[in-house]
Design a protein around this motif. Structure first.
Motif, short mmCIF file in Angstrom:
data_model
loop_
_atom_site.label_atom_id
_atom_site.label_comp_id
_atom_site.label_asym_id
_atom_site.label_seq_id
_atom_site.Cartn_x
_atom_site.Cartn_y
_atom_site.Cartn_z
N ILE A 33 3.92 45.68 34.73
CA ILE A 33 3.66 46.86 35.57
C ILE A 33 2.30 46.76 36.23
O ILE A 33 2.16 46.97 37.44
CB ILE A 33 3.77 48.16 34.73
N VAL A 34 1.29 46.40 35.45
CA VAL A 34 -0.07 46.29 35.99
C VAL A 34 -0.14 45.16 37.02
O VAL A 34 -0.70 45.32 38.11
CB VAL A 34 -1.10 46.08 34.86
N ASN A 35 0.44 44.01 36.69
CA ASN A 35 0.42 42.87 37.61
C ASN A 35 1.20 43.16 38.89
O ASN A 35 0.76 42.81 39.99
CB ASN A 35 0.95 41.61 36.94
N ASP A 36 2.36 43.82 38.76
CA ASP A 36 3.14 44.18 39.95
C ASP A 36 2.35 45.12 40.85
O ASP A 36 2.35 44.97 42.07
CB ASP A 36 4.47 44.82 39.57
N GLU A 39 -0.45 43.06 42.55
CA GLU A 39 0.10 42.22 43.62
C GLU A 39 0.45 43.05 44.85
O GLU A 39 0.16 42.65 45.99
CB GLU A 39 1.33 41.45 43.13
N ALA A 40 1.08 44.18 44.64
CA ALA A 40 1.42 45.05 45.77
C ALA A 40 0.16 45.59 46.45
O ALA A 40 0.12 45.74 47.67
CB ALA A 40 2.32 46.21 45.30
N SER A 41 -0.87 45.87 45.66
CA SER A 41 -2.14 46.34 46.21
C SER A 41 -2.77 45.29 47.12
O SER A 41 -3.35 45.62 48.15
CB SER A 41 -3.12 46.68 45.09
N LEU A 42 -2.67 44.04 46.73
CA LEU A 42 -3.23 42.96 47.56
C LEU A 42 -2.52 42.88 48.90
O LEU A 42 -3.15 42.65 49.93
CB LEU A 42 -3.14 41.62 46.83
N LYS A 43 -1.21 43.07 48.89
CA LYS A 43 -0.45 43.05 50.15
C LYS A 43 -0.83 44.23 51.04
O LYS A 43 -0.85 44.10 52.26
CB LYS A 43 1.05 43.06 49.87
N LEU A 44 -1.11 45.37 50.41
CA LEU A 44 -1.50 46.55 51.18
C LEU A 44 -2.93 46.47 51.69
O LEU A 44 -3.29 47.16 52.64
CB LEU A 44 -1.34 47.82 50.33
N ASP A 45 -3.74 45.65 51.07
CA ASP A 45 -5.15 45.53 51.45
C ASP A 45 -5.54 44.06 51.48
O ASP A 45 -6.25 43.57 50.60
CB ASP A 45 -6.03 46.31 50.48
N PRO A 46 -5.09 43.34 52.51
CA PRO A 46 -5.36 41.90 52.56
C PRO A 46 -6.85 41.54 52.64
O PRO A 46 -7.24 40.48 52.18
CB PRO A 46 -4.60 41.42 53.79
N LEU A 47 -7.67 42.43 53.20
CA LEU A 47 -9.11 42.14 53.21
C LEU A 47 -9.67 42.16 51.79
O LEU A 47 -10.54 41.35 51.45
CB LEU A 47 -9.87 43.14 54.09
N LEU A 76 3.17 53.51 46.18
CA LEU A 76 2.84 52.52 45.16
C LEU A 76 2.18 53.19 43.97
O LEU A 76 2.52 52.92 42.81
CB LEU A 76 1.94 51.43 45.73
N THR A 77 1.22 54.07 44.24
CA THR A 77 0.54 54.78 43.16
C THR A 77 1.54 55.60 42.35
O THR A 77 1.56 55.52 41.11
CB THR A 77 -0.56 55.71 43.73
N ASP A 78 2.38 56.37 43.03
CA ASP A 78 3.37 57.22 42.34
C ASP A 78 4.33 56.38 41.51
O ASP A 78 4.63 56.72 40.36
CB ASP A 78 4.14 58.06 43.35
N ASP A 79 4.83 55.30 42.10
CA ASP A 79 5.80 54.44 41.41
C ASP A 79 5.18 53.80 40.17
O ASP A 79 5.79 53.81 39.09
CB ASP A 79 6.31 53.37 42.38
N SER A 80 3.98 53.27 40.32
CA SER A 80 3.32 52.62 39.18
C SER A 80 3.00 53.62 38.08
O SER A 80 3.16 53.33 36.89
CB SER A 80 2.04 51.91 39.64
N LEU A 81 2.57 54.81 38.48
CA LEU A 81 2.25 55.84 37.49
C LEU A 81 3.50 56.29 36.74
O LEU A 81 3.48 56.45 35.52
CB LEU A 81 1.56 57.03 38.17
N GLN A 82 4.61 56.43 37.46
CA GLN A 82 5.87 56.80 36.82
C GLN A 82 6.30 55.73 35.82
O GLN A 82 6.69 56.03 34.70
CB GLN A 82 6.94 57.03 37.90
N LYS A 83 6.19 54.46 36.21
CA LYS A 83 6.57 53.35 35.32
C LYS A 83 5.71 53.31 34.07
O LYS A 83 6.22 53.11 32.96
CB LYS A 83 6.48 52.02 36.06
N ILE A 84 4.40 53.47 34.25
CA ILE A 84 3.50 53.36 33.10
C ILE A 84 3.64 54.56 32.17
O ILE A 84 3.56 54.43 30.95
CB ILE A 84 2.03 53.12 33.54
N ARG A 85 3.90 55.74 32.74
CA ARG A 85 4.12 56.92 31.90
C ARG A 85 5.43 56.80 31.13
O ARG A 85 5.51 57.23 29.97
CB ARG A 85 4.11 58.19 32.74
#
Length: 180
Positions: A33-36, A39-47, A76-85
């Motif tokens: 979950i954390v790695n996914d 990785e998605a964060s990097l795609k959203l913020d390539p800089l 992404l934030t909502d999805d990751s938070l739902q998964k981790i909860r």
């Protein structure tokens, strides 16, 4: 903008050490979950990816103040938070519990910031702006390098997106003026 806190990055680094306790299947799922998310964060913020030495997205520039990009970040934030909860932080080893709790805390803080964030309506000020930051990148004195032809081509690809970024800034500022 999706960024992990320094505390979480440190927790992930410790989790990856060979001296870390063995992972349970729940610990493996936590890492997924954390790695996914990362990785998605990097795609959203390539800089950001480039700034940490990940060069997979060196030819990309996202318009983070755009409606679509802000929605992707929030999703992404909502999805990751739902998964981790759903996973929960119980029955994990000490390191995984720290990672889990830190990740939840970071995502909740990001959610709060995104919920009330109107900075996209005033996308620059005298201290910080896309223009000055991008000019610094173009100088080669920052984390963007110009060591070979690929580096130049990657920057040209990013440069091609700048007019759309500026148009988005103008549109957002017009929206901000109407809200006043």
């Amino acid at each position: 903008m999706q960024k992990l806190s320094l505390a979480l990055i440190a927790a992930l680094a410790v989790a990856g050490c060979s001296s870390a306790p063995k992972l349970t299947s729940k610990g493996h799922r936590l890492n997924e979950i954390v790695n996914d998310h990362f990785e998605a964060s990097l795609k959203l913020d390539p800089l950001f990816a480039t700034s940490i030495g990940d060069h997979r997205y060196d030819n990309m520039l996202t318009i983070q103040i755009g409606e679509k990009e802000r929605a992707q970040s929030a999703a992404l934030t909502d999805d990751s938070l739902q998964k981790i909860r759903t996973l929960g932080c119980d029955a994990l080893n000490e390191q995984d519990t720290l990672t889990c709790n830190t990740f939840i805390s970071d995502l909740e803080a990001i959610q709060e910031l995104e919920k009330d964030d109107l900075s996209y309506l005033m996308p620059f000020n005298q201290f910080d702006s896309f223009f000055s930051n991008f000019a610094e990148l173009a100088s080669g004195a920052s984390y963007v390098t110009f060591d070979n032809e690929t580096d130049y081509n990657n920057f040209l690809a990013r440069l091609a997106i700048v007019p759309a970024y500026i148009d988005t800034m103008i549109d957002n500022m017009k929206i901000g003026m109407k809200k006043q």
